[in-house]
Design an enzyme around this catalytic site. Structure first.
Site, short mmCIF file in Angstrom:
data_model
loop_
_atom_site.label_atom_id
_atom_site.label_comp_id
_atom_site.label_asym_id
_atom_site.label_seq_id
_atom_site.Cartn_x
_atom_site.Cartn_y
_atom_site.Cartn_z
N LYS A 224 0.84 -1.19 0.00
CA LYS A 224 0.00 0.00 0.00
C LYS A 224 0.87 1.25 0.00
CE LYS A 224 -4.00 1.79 2.52
NZ LYS A 224 -4.86 1.61 3.68
N ARG B 240 -18.96 4.60 9.95
CA ARG B 240 -19.65 5.83 9.57
C ARG B 240 -20.89 5.56 8.75
NH1 ARG B 240 -16.38 8.28 5.80
NH2 ARG B 240 -15.53 6.21 5.48
#
Length: 144
Positions: free
Chosen positions: A41, A90
């Site tokens: 990443k 969220r």
């Protein structure tokens, strides 16, 4: 001693992450903020920068330790003696993703609980991705 791990890439650590962490402080004797490192990443901040930023933000939290790790979160929990994994959500999309990860972790070790905390309404629109965009474009606009 009841110990938890709050894992994430935290690239960057947002006010939403901080809010989740501060909400769970009274629930645990020790919380490890575990900054994940994945060699595949690309990050905006180095692991050392992420660790330093988080340590500065949480300097007033004596029961919190900030560290980096690679590999499986359950393995980290074993090495630290942690009984819980903390995650914030969220959206419904976050929930589906976290539910899948929690199920995998539970298969690896059913004694480690995953706690999913809903983001406070004022943090629902904050994400590390949006923060990276804001930083990259040097936008000083509010982060809702």
């Amino acid at each position: 001693m009841v110990t938890a791990v709050f894992p994430g890439s935290f690239d960057p650590f947002t006010t939403g992450h901080e809010a989740i962490l501060r909400r769970v402080l009274p629930l645990f004797d020790r919380i490890y903020v575990a900054v994940g490192v994945n060699s595949e990443k690309q990050y905006m901040f180095t692991v050392d920068e992420r660790l330093e930023i988080i340590r500065r933000l949480l300097a007033d939290c004596p029961t919190v330790e900030v560290l980096s790790y690679s590999g499986m979160t359950v393995d980290l929990c074993h090495s630290l003696g942690a009984q819980a994994i903390i995650r914030g959500i969220r959206t419904a999309q976050d929930f589906e993703y976290e539910q899948t990860i929690a199920a995998v972790n539970r298969l690896q070790d059913p004694s480690i609980e995953t706690l999913l905390l809903l983001a406070d309404p004022e943090h629902v629109n904050i994400s590390s991705t949006l923060e990276r965009e804001r930083i990259a474009h040097q936008c000083n606009c509010p982060t809702t």
